[in-house]
Write a protein that holds these residues in place. Structure first.
Motif, PDB file in Angstrom:
ATOM      1  N   UNK A   2      -2.101  12.190   3.493  1.00  0.00           N
ATOM      2  CA  UNK A   2      -1.234  12.657   2.422  1.00  0.00           C
ATOM      3  C   UNK A   2      -1.607  11.974   1.109  1.00  0.00           C
ATOM      4  N   UNK A   3      -1.662  12.746   0.004  1.00  0.00           N
ATOM      5  CA  UNK A   3      -1.934  12.135  -1.298  1.00  0.00           C
ATOM      6  C   UNK A   3      -0.768  11.240  -1.699  1.00  0.00           C
ATOM      7  N   UNK A   4      -1.032  10.200  -2.499  1.00  0.00           N
ATOM      8  CA  UNK A   4       0.062   9.336  -2.941  1.00  0.00           C
ATOM      9  C   UNK A   4       1.072  10.126  -3.766  1.00  0.00           C
ATOM     10  N   UNK A   5       2.330   9.700  -3.706  1.00  0.00           N
ATOM     11  CA  UNK A   5       3.357  10.409  -4.468  1.00  0.00           C
ATOM     12  C   UNK A   5       3.029  10.405  -5.953  1.00  0.00           C
ATOM     13  N   UNK A   6       2.551   9.269  -6.455  1.00  0.00           N
ATOM     14  CA  UNK A   6       2.174   9.162  -7.855  1.00  0.00           C
ATOM     15  C   UNK A   6       0.770   8.591  -7.952  1.00  0.00           C
ATOM     16  N   UNK A   7      -0.034   9.137  -8.846  1.00  0.00           N
ATOM     17  CA  UNK A   7      -1.370   8.585  -9.078  1.00  0.00           C
ATOM     18  C   UNK A   7      -1.250   7.347  -9.973  1.00  0.00           C
ATOM     19  N   UNK A   8      -2.327   6.617 -10.069  1.00  0.00           N
ATOM     20  CA  UNK A   8      -2.329   5.442 -10.947  1.00  0.00           C
ATOM     21  C   UNK A   8      -2.059   5.845 -12.403  1.00  0.00           C
ATOM     22  N   UNK A   9      -2.661   6.964 -12.824  1.00  0.00           N
ATOM     23  CA  UNK A   9      -2.440   7.420 -14.191  1.00  0.00           C
ATOM     24  C   UNK A   9      -0.973   7.782 -14.438  1.00  0.00           C
ATOM     25  N   UNK A  10      -0.341   8.405 -13.458  1.00  0.00           N
ATOM     26  CA  UNK A  10       1.066   8.757 -13.600  1.00  0.00           C
ATOM     27  C   UNK A  10       1.952   7.515 -13.659  1.00  0.00           C
ATOM     28  N   UNK A  11       1.624   6.520 -12.835  1.00  0.00           N
ATOM     29  CA  UNK A  11       2.406   5.286 -12.862  1.00  0.00           C
ATOM     30  C   UNK A  11       2.262   4.572 -14.195  1.00  0.00           C
ATOM     31  N   UNK A  12       1.045   4.585 -14.740  1.00  0.00           N
ATOM     32  CA  UNK A  12       0.823   3.969 -16.049  1.00  0.00           C
ATOM     33  C   UNK A  12       1.600   4.718 -17.132  1.00  0.00           C
ATOM     34  N   UNK A  13       1.643   6.030 -16.995  1.00  0.00           N
ATOM     35  CA  UNK A  13       2.408   6.836 -17.959  1.00  0.00           C
ATOM     36  C   UNK A  13       3.898   6.496 -17.903  1.00  0.00           C
TER      37      UNK A  13
END
Length: 309
Positions: A2-13
């Protein structure tokens, strides 16, 4: 996997929104959920998030719309998506924002809430037992001007006893009118009926017990100064509670009641527009929908073909 719920870019955003923009936690939670929806849709379609096209994004929006999400919810989701892709663009991670031209379905304009005629009259005629006569006269006067004249609360508190060079609005007893300054600095004359004139007379007879010397305002508070919109709302709320109103009553509800009841009786949309001071008749037309609701209720209650089994 399963893909992560949030990507690193989304978390940084989201961290950017929390630290730099200082968004509320509730907003951050909603944005997180919106990005998780995007990730799920992209994973199902096997579309890389950083290569999403406007066509694919529009298809995602259509899928959410088919899920019976409310227009306001869709608008918030699009706002979160658009903001993230804008942030990606500012950081040089994408060449174009695929969400920039997407728009959610239009939100239906809510119908104004109006009192039933009997409730509006009962509120205007209500007399609080053992009430301060000055306060009682003030309350009756403000209700009659709001319901009998359809004025806005800002127009109400701006009224003076008579015309002064600095007046925003004033009373003309001889012509039985109130002159008010409405939206867009447009002036209009509001006719005053018998009950409103009687309430004005009763208030003016006791106004001097509260008003300070030199105060030009028509309606004053216990300190003798011009009453504020907040004080009008508070007094009206208390009066409505004591009168046993079936709903929370605020000044604009009385303006809605004025328009709805007048339209029910006359059917003169243009005349109601003039009395309300609406620049565009489309603003007034919302009351025709309210009037239709009233007629629909009459039909449902009385017509033999409308009766439910």
């Amino acid at each position: 996997m399963q893909p992560p719920k949030l990507t690193d870019e989304q978390q940084r955003y989201l961290d950017h929104l929390r630290v730099q923009r200082r968004l509320a936690e509730r907003t951050l939670t909603l944005y997180t959920e919106a990005l998780e929806r995007l990730n799920a849709l992209a994973a199902k379609a096997d579309v890389p998030l950083l290569r999403l096209t406007a066509h694919q994004a529009r298809r995602f929006l259509a899928q959410l719309h088919q899920g019976d999400l409310a227009p306001r919810t869709l608008a918030l989701i699009l706002s979160a998506w658009r903001g993230w892709y804008r942030w990606l663009g500012h950081n040089g991670l994408i060449a174009a924002n695929p969400i920039v031209d997407l728009r959610p379905p239009k939100v239906g304009r809510p119908l104004p809430k109006a009192l039933a005629v009997d409730d509006a009259v009962r509120l205007a005629d209500y007399a609080e037992p053992n009430a301060d006569p000055v306060g009682e006269a003030l309350d009756r006067c403000l209700v009659e001007l709001l319901y009998g004249g359809g004025v806005r609360v800002s127009e109400l508190v701006g009224l003076d006893l008579r015309y002064f060079p600095t007046s925003l609005g004033w009373i003309e007893p001889d012509t039985q009118e109130a002159h008010v300054l409405g939206k867009g600095s447009k002036r209009r004359a509001v006719p005053l009926g018998g009950p409103a004139l009687k309430a004005l007379q009763d208030w003016l007879a006791v106004r001097g017990q509260w008003a300070q010397d030199g105060e030009t305002a028509l309606l004053v508070n216990k300190r003798g100064r011009r009453i504020t919109a907040h004080q009008v709302r508070a007094r009206l709320k208390e009066r409505a509670l004591h009168a046993g109103m079936p709903t929370h009553v605020h000044p604009h509800m009385l303006r809605h009641s004025f328009a709805s009841h007048l339209l029910q009786s006359s059917g003169d949309l243009r005349g109601v527009q003039e009395l309300l001071g609406h620049a565009n008749i489309s603003t007034t037309q919302v009351y025709t929908r309210l009037d239709f609701q009233h007629l629909a209720k009459v039909y449902d209650a009385a017509h033999p073909r409308a009766k439910k089994k």
